[in-house]
Write an enzyme that holds these catalytic residues in place. Structure first.
Site, PDB file in Angstrom:
ATOM      1  N   ARG A   1       0.815  -1.217   0.000  1.00 24.08           N
ATOM      2  CA  ARG A   1       0.000   0.000   0.000  1.00 24.08           C
ATOM      3  C   ARG A   1       0.851   1.270   0.000  1.00 24.08           C
ATOM      4  O   ARG A   1       0.414   2.310   0.485  1.00 24.08           O
ATOM      5  CB  ARG A   1      -0.960   0.025   1.203  1.00 24.08           C
TER       6      ARG A   1
ATOM      7  N   ARG B   1      -2.823   6.618   0.694  1.00 25.94           N
ATOM      8  CA  ARG B   1      -3.385   7.779   1.397  1.00 25.94           C
ATOM      9  C   ARG B   1      -2.496   8.444   2.437  1.00 25.94           C
ATOM     10  O   ARG B   1      -2.886   9.438   3.021  1.00 25.94           O
ATOM     11  CB  ARG B   1      -4.671   7.352   2.113  1.00 25.94           C
TER      12      ARG B   1
ATOM     13  N   ARG C   1      -5.785  12.545  -5.958  1.00 25.67           N
ATOM     14  CA  ARG C   1      -7.100  11.932  -5.737  1.00 25.67           C
ATOM     15  C   ARG C   1      -8.194  12.971  -5.521  1.00 25.67           C
ATOM     16  O   ARG C   1      -9.377  12.678  -5.689  1.00 25.67           O
ATOM     17  CB  ARG C   1      -7.034  10.954  -4.565  1.00 25.67           C
TER      18      ARG C   1
ATOM     19  N   ASP D   1      -6.616  -2.262  -7.791  1.00 25.14           N
ATOM     20  CA  ASP D   1      -7.129  -2.970  -6.621  1.00 25.14           C
ATOM     21  C   ASP D   1      -7.287  -4.441  -6.979  1.00 25.14           C
ATOM     22  O   ASP D   1      -7.375  -4.791  -8.164  1.00 25.14           O
ATOM     23  CB  ASP D   1      -8.471  -2.378  -6.171  1.00 25.14           C
TER      24      ASP D   1
ATOM     25  N   TYR E   1     -15.153 -11.618  -1.239  1.00 22.33           N
ATOM     26  CA  TYR E   1     -15.854 -10.380  -1.613  1.00 22.33           C
ATOM     27  C   TYR E   1     -17.089 -10.667  -2.464  1.00 22.33           C
ATOM     28  O   TYR E   1     -18.135 -10.041  -2.293  1.00 22.33           O
ATOM     29  CB  TYR E   1     -14.912  -9.436  -2.368  1.00 22.33           C
TER      30      TYR E   1
HETATM   31  O1  CP3 Z   1      -4.610  -5.033   2.372  1.00 24.95           O
HETATM   32  C1  CP3 Z   1      -4.519  -6.168   1.905  1.00 24.95           C
HETATM   33  O2  CP3 Z   1      -4.771  -7.222   2.515  1.00 24.95           O
HETATM   34  C2  CP3 Z   1      -4.004  -6.274   0.497  1.00 24.95           C
HETATM   35  C3  CP3 Z   1      -4.960  -6.878  -0.460  1.00 24.95           C
HETATM   36  C4  CP3 Z   1      -6.101  -5.960  -0.790  1.00 24.95           C
HETATM   37  C5  CP3 Z   1      -6.013  -4.900  -1.731  1.00 24.95           C
HETATM   38  N1  CP3 Z   1      -7.263  -4.369  -1.845  1.00 24.95           N
HETATM   39  C6  CP3 Z   1      -4.805  -4.574  -2.487  1.00 24.95           C
HETATM   40  C7  CP3 Z   1      -4.535  -3.179  -2.930  1.00 24.95           C
HETATM   41  C8  CP3 Z   1      -7.400  -6.012  -0.289  1.00 24.95           C
HETATM   42  C9  CP3 Z   1      -7.952  -6.946   0.763  1.00 24.95           C
HETATM   43  C10 CP3 Z   1      -8.140  -4.998  -0.974  1.00 24.95           C
HETATM   44  C11 CP3 Z   1      -9.601  -4.704  -0.838  1.00 24.95           C
HETATM   45  C12 CP3 Z   1      -9.786  -3.274  -0.572  1.00 24.95           C
HETATM   46  N2  CP3 Z   1      -9.842  -2.317  -1.550  1.00 24.95           N
HETATM   47  C13 CP3 Z   1      -9.830  -2.634   0.672  1.00 24.95           C
HETATM   48  C14 CP3 Z   1      -9.767  -3.363   2.011  1.00 24.95           C
HETATM   49  C15 CP3 Z   1     -10.830  -3.130   3.004  1.00 24.95           C
HETATM   50  C16 CP3 Z   1     -12.186  -3.701   2.740  1.00 24.95           C
HETATM   51  O3  CP3 Z   1     -13.137  -2.982   3.017  1.00 24.95           O
HETATM   52  O4  CP3 Z   1     -12.329  -4.843   2.303  1.00 24.95           O
HETATM   53  C17 CP3 Z   1      -9.911  -1.255   0.430  1.00 24.95           C
HETATM   54  C18 CP3 Z   1      -9.946  -0.157   1.440  1.00 24.95           C
HETATM   55  C19 CP3 Z   1      -9.919  -1.087  -0.982  1.00 24.95           C
HETATM   56  C20 CP3 Z   1      -9.943   0.192  -1.740  1.00 24.95           C
HETATM   57  C21 CP3 Z   1      -8.573   0.681  -2.032  1.00 24.95           C
HETATM   58  N3  CP3 Z   1      -7.600  -0.044  -2.685  1.00 24.95           N
HETATM   59  C22 CP3 Z   1      -8.064   1.997  -1.811  1.00 24.95           C
HETATM   60  C23 CP3 Z   1      -8.827   3.120  -1.153  1.00 24.95           C
HETATM   61  C24 CP3 Z   1      -6.742   2.021  -2.335  1.00 24.95           C
HETATM   62  C25 CP3 Z   1      -5.850   3.225  -2.456  1.00 24.95           C
HETATM   63  C26 CP3 Z   1      -4.635   3.198  -1.625  1.00 24.95           C
HETATM   64  C27 CP3 Z   1      -4.818   3.256  -0.147  1.00 24.95           C
HETATM   65  O5  CP3 Z   1      -4.708   2.209   0.493  1.00 24.95           O
HETATM   66  O6  CP3 Z   1      -5.087   4.336   0.320  1.00 24.95           O
HETATM   67  C28 CP3 Z   1      -6.472   0.732  -2.850  1.00 24.95           C
HETATM   68  C29 CP3 Z   1      -5.232   0.360  -3.549  1.00 24.95           C
HETATM   69  C30 CP3 Z   1      -4.715  -1.020  -3.399  1.00 24.95           C
HETATM   70  N4  CP3 Z   1      -5.343  -2.088  -2.861  1.00 24.95           N
HETATM   71  C31 CP3 Z   1      -3.448  -1.430  -3.876  1.00 24.95           C
HETATM   72  C32 CP3 Z   1      -3.336  -2.780  -3.556  1.00 24.95           C
HETATM   73  C33 CP3 Z   1      -2.161  -3.712  -3.809  1.00 24.95           C
HETATM   74  C34 CP3 Z   1      -2.540  -0.474  -4.663  1.00 24.95           C
HETATM   75  C35 CP3 Z   1      -1.106  -0.586  -4.681  1.00 24.95           C
HETATM   76  C36 CP3 Z   1      -0.379  -0.381  -3.368  1.00 24.95           C
HETATM   77  O7  CP3 Z   1      -0.194  -1.398  -2.650  1.00 24.95           O
HETATM   78  O8  CP3 Z   1       0.054   0.735  -3.075  1.00 24.95           O
END
Ligand code: CP3
Length: 331
Positions: free
Chosen positions: A22, A26, A35, A71, A143
């Site tokens: 991540r 943010r 963003r 994502d 999911y």
């Molecule tokens: O955290 C983990 O376990 C990693 C696997 C995972 C990702 N997305 C990878 C990811 C999971 C479980 C998700 C689902 C998801 N998507 C969530 C988790 C919470 C939930 O409610 O289930 C969330 C909050 C999102 C939405 C999301 N994805 C946002 C807002 C962002 C932007 C970056 C941030 O975290 O602020 C992402 C990006 C994201 N999700 C990346 C990855 C690998 C981008 C690349 C990176 O790792 O920087």
């Protein structure tokens, strides 16, 4: 060869590679600024914006890996599933039969991810490794069945216990599609791919061994790049996790990394495992934690420094800088 690729091949390097799950997110002011002008999914769909977000943490901190901004739910769009984010994924829950009946992933519907990878690969310094990723079948299934993240994942866990032909077909559908998605990413420039199995840890060891690890293995088999498998909270099944057949394994922060490595076995690399909460403390604490971590894996190539899960959005920038500096000072 980059430090990260050498490490995954268990070859010695001048120092350990470092990246953070991540890292494109943010806690970064330049990310928040971008963003404010682009909604989350619009940012992913625009290769210029997505590649810029991917590169932001590389420029600011000098990480050794650049993880593509997308994502785990992104490729489901290319299987006809509508997903929104608030901030986590939201969708209409589906049955196992409906999931099994989804069309196979159409790479043309997700060509923007390939284009982002090409742009990133063109822009990163040569010693930075481009990392692609996908969600593992079990975690995507969670999911799709639940419609969002969940505290207990009871719908997933029940489905896993019922052992129906639909369950098998749904998992096979996701494994085949994510295999194709990862292959597309590698072709577009991903040098390493990571499979996130974030909710596998909610399941008992027997189910991990019978269903979850084989599905991850099918997803990762015969890819033309090294692979990393990450299942946080699955410390109860490290002894059989190597059946996934990945080059390296992410380790969460709950277990000392050398103990996890002993259980995973000597033939694989490990990635981790600082507690993300350490990054909420102070630069001095971060330096001390990095030194302690590195001591635990001393004398043996194959350790990628990372956190034990994603970086928290409240993380002070100076602590991230301290993390990278501490790793770069070590040998
Ligand atoms: O955290 C983990 O376990 C990693 C696997 C995972 C990702 N997305 C990878 C990811 C999971 C479980 C998700 C689902 C998801 N998507 C969530 C988790 C919470 C939930 O409610 O289930 C969330 C909050 C999102 C939405 C999301 N994805 C946002 C807002 C962002 C932007 C970056 C941030 O975290 O602020 C992402 C990006 C994201 N999700 C990346 C990855 C690998 C981008 C690349 C990176 O790792 O920087």
């Amino acid at each position: 060869m980059t430090r990260l690729l050498d490490t995954l091949a268990l070859r010695p390097t001048d120092r350990r590679p470092i990246w953070v799950m991540r890292q494109a997110g943010r806690y970064l002011p330049e990310y928040l600024e971008l963003r404010s002008r682009h909604a989350f999914q619009d940012a992913i769909r625009d290769p210029k914006v997505a590649s810029e977000i991917t590169l932001q943490p590389i420029r600011r901190f000098g990480f050794d890996g650049a993880v593509i901004f997308a994502d785990i739910m992104t490729p489901l769009e290319a299987m006809g599933v509508d997903v929104t984010f608030d901030p986590g994924p939201r969708l209409t829950p589906m049955s196992l039969a409906e999931i099994a009946d989804l069309p196979d992933l159409d790479p043309d519907r997700i060509a923007h991810v390939a284009e982002t990878l090409r742009l990133v690969r063109r822009e990163v310094p040569e010693d930075v490794t481009v990392i692609g990723f996908a969600g593992a079948p079990t975690t995507l299934l969670a999911y799709l069945l639940e419609g969002s993240g969940s505290k207990e994942y009871l719908v997933l866990r029940r489905a896993m216990h019922e052992e129906t032909p639909e369950l098998e077909a749904a998992i096979a559908k996701l494994a085949t599609s994510m295999h194709a998605y990862l292959g597309m990413q590698i072709e577009a420039g991903a040098q390493v791919v990571q499979l996130f199995d974030s909710w596998a840890g909610t399941l008992p060891r027997s189910i991990l061994e019978e269903r979850v690890f084989p599905a991850a293995r099918d997803t990762l088999s015969d890819l033309e790049a090294p692979t990393i498998y990450f299942a946080p909270g699955a410390g109860h099944a490290l002894g059989s996790m190597r059946d996934v057949g990945a080059s390296g394994y992410g380790v969460d922060w709950r277990i000392p990394i050398d103990e996890a490595w002993d259980q995973l076995g000597p033939a694989v690399a490990v990635q981790g495992n600082l507690d993300p909460a350490v990054l909420l403390t102070s630069p001095d604490r971060v330096h001390a934690a990095v030194r302690a971590l590195i001591e635990r894996t001393a004398g043996r190539p194959g350790h990628i420094v990372n956190l034990g899960h994603g970086i928290d959005r409240r993380t002070p920038l100076e602590n991230v800088a301290a993390l990278v500096a501490a790793v770069k000072e070590s040998s």
